[in-house]
Scaffold this active site. Structure first.
Site, PDB file in Angstrom:
ATOM      1  CB  CYS A  66     -20.266   7.119 -25.967  1.00 55.44           C
ATOM      2  SG  CYS A  66     -21.840   8.196 -26.048  1.00 55.44           S
ATOM      3  CE1 TYR A 107      -4.025  -2.109  -8.191  1.00 55.97           C
ATOM      4  CE2 TYR A 107      -2.667  -0.288  -7.434  1.00 55.97           C
ATOM      5  CZ  TYR A 107      -3.119  -1.410  -7.329  1.00 55.97           C
ATOM      6  OH  TYR A 107      -2.873  -2.287  -6.187  1.00 55.97           O
ATOM      7  N   GLY A 153       2.786  -3.046  -4.304  1.00 51.33           N
ATOM      8  CA  GLY A 153       2.375  -3.016  -5.632  1.00 51.33           C
ATOM      9  C   GLY A 153       2.635  -1.869  -6.369  1.00 51.33           C
ATOM     10  N   GLY A 175       0.699  -1.298  -0.266  1.00 45.64           N
ATOM     11  CA  GLY A 175       0.092   0.114  -0.014  1.00 45.64           C
ATOM     12  C   GLY A 175       0.695   1.318  -0.105  1.00 45.64           C
TER      13      GLY A 175
END
Length: 429
Positions: free
Chosen positions: A357, A385, A283, A244
């Site tokens: 859209c 991500y 990560g 984290g």
């Protein structure tokens, strides 16, 4: 000159480079949208953890949900990392690059029986258990296979990580982990089940954390449990403090990985637990600043002209969209956007938007950019991500990916074509 938060991205004259590779040239060769990653940046980020942990029993497990491309996994595997997985698909990916099960920890709140069986057959190092029902199901699956499943409990310490609510995982109201006050009883149950082997304790409180104090607060609560378990005769082999740690996207100043590790080790030593093997699950901090998303400017759509009613927005319409990079739409995340060629002309204020859209399809708002149609922009800090959350919304193929090191480059994922998107579909007879 490197850019803030992107130490491997920098200017050489008027051309933006990733390591020694010209980013606009990469975009011209491979097309856009295009993810480009620095292999050196990934190795450097992992080395910061490893150097701080030197001489201590440990395993740094890359949380591969941040970026699960095979060449990224290969890079960390070759550097000696372990892996934190959250699905059977992630298990298959990490096994495909030759990682042994003993270097894999299995997290996640919704493990299925099939996933548990496959992980047991692969010999994973540990299951991080997130609920009491999961514990009992795993015991049944392990019993049926005639093996003992190594387990740790993911304890929810009810600590506020001070991050976006969608990526907070350590509060009482989050879906993750076993409540701190229930943990001792659940450990006793786990120790009583013959098909389980209690090996550790786990805690993960969120993502994009920019201070050390939440880690240390959670660690103290977890160590209280370690000591209570020892009094019950349940000895643990490892302590997993999760991941984290945040990165710099704009002006955040997260602690360096080495500083965080040193403070954690000092707290362990102060409380007499320096012999515990330490596991970490970084990560974003390993891959976030290693990647950029390259996108071509399609159109410039100015707002209302001077003298007309209303100010209006200036829109810079690019060929990357929310299906390529979800973070701005999902979290209202700020990510740096830089032209790959400097233009020596006045800048204007643009909202950088994609062709999907949806009004939520934007990559950056109110950006000062000197751009023209055909220019290539780099969205910075896109290594985490980005591709891993990409979709085919609006029947858009996912981007290609390249890895660079020095002046070398490798195409590590081909661009999806439209035909491949419906190859598994069937018309009705």
């Amino acid at each position: 000159m490197t850019l803030p938060g992107a130490p491997f991205v920098g200017w050489r004259g008027d051309a933006l480079h990733l390591e020694d590779c010209d980013l606009q040239a990469l975009a011209r060769e491979h097309g856009t949208p295009l993810y480009a990653y620095s292999r050196s940046a990934m190795r450097s980020a992992l080395a910061a953890y490893e150097q701080a942990l030197a001489g201590r029993p440990h395993l740094v497990c890359y949380a591969m949900k941040a970026n699960s491309s095979l060449a990224v996994l290969q890079t960390f595997a070759q550097a000696g990392a372990g892996f934190d997985i959250v699905s059977g698909g992630e298990l298959a990916r990490v096994l495909a690059v030759g990682v042994e099960g003993s270097r894999i920890v299995f997290s996640g709140v919704g493990k299925t029986r099939a996933e548990m069986r496959r992980a047991l057959q692969a010999g994973v190092r540990c299951f991080n258990i997130e609920s009491e029902p999961e514990l009992r199901v795993l015991a049944e699956v392990a019993r049926d296979l005639g093996v003992r499943a190594p387990v740790s409990l993911r304890v929810n310490p009810d600590v506020d990580a001070g991050t976006h609510p969608y990526i907070s995982t350590g509060l009482r109201d989050n879906k993750f982990g076993i409540a701190h006050e229930r943990a001792l009883a659940v450990y006793r149950e786990a120790a009583s089940l013959p098909s389980l082997q209690v090996v550790g304790i786990d805690c993960h409180i969120g993502s994009q954390i920019t201070e050390t104090s939440p880690y240390l607060d959670a660690l103290d609560r977890v160590l209280d449990l370690v000591e209570a378990l020892a009094r019950d005769g349940i000895a643990l082999q490892h302590l997993d403090v999760g991941g984290g740690l945040g990165i710099t996207y704009r002006d955040e100043q997260p602690p360096a990985a080495g500083d965080l590790v040193r403070q954690v080790l000092q707290r362990l030593d102060a409380r007499g637990h320096g012999a515990l093997e330490l596991l970490l699950e970084p990560g974003r901090s390993l891959v976030g600043n290693a990647g950029v998303l390259l996108t071509e400017v399609l159109y410039l759509k100015p707002g209302a002209e001077a003298g007309t009613a209303g100010q209006g927005k200036n829109f810079c319409i690019v060929d990357a969209a929310m299906n390529d990079l979800m973070r701005p739409a999902m979290y209202e995340a700020w990510m740096g956007i830089v032209p790959c060629r400097r233009r020596h002309e006045p800048a204007a204020t643009w909202d950088v938007v994609g062709p999907v859209c949806e009004s939520g399809d934007w990559l950056g708002r109110d950006r000062e950019l000197a751009v023209q149609p055909g220019d290539v922009l780099a969205v910075l800090s896109a290594g985490a991500y980005g591709m891993t959350m990409a979709s085919n919304y609006n029947t858009r193929g996912r981007a290609a990916e390249v890895m660079v090191e020095g002046d070398r480059q490798w195409l590590i994922r081909e661009r999806e074509d439209v035909k491949s998107l419906f190859a598994g579909e069937r018309l009705i007879d």
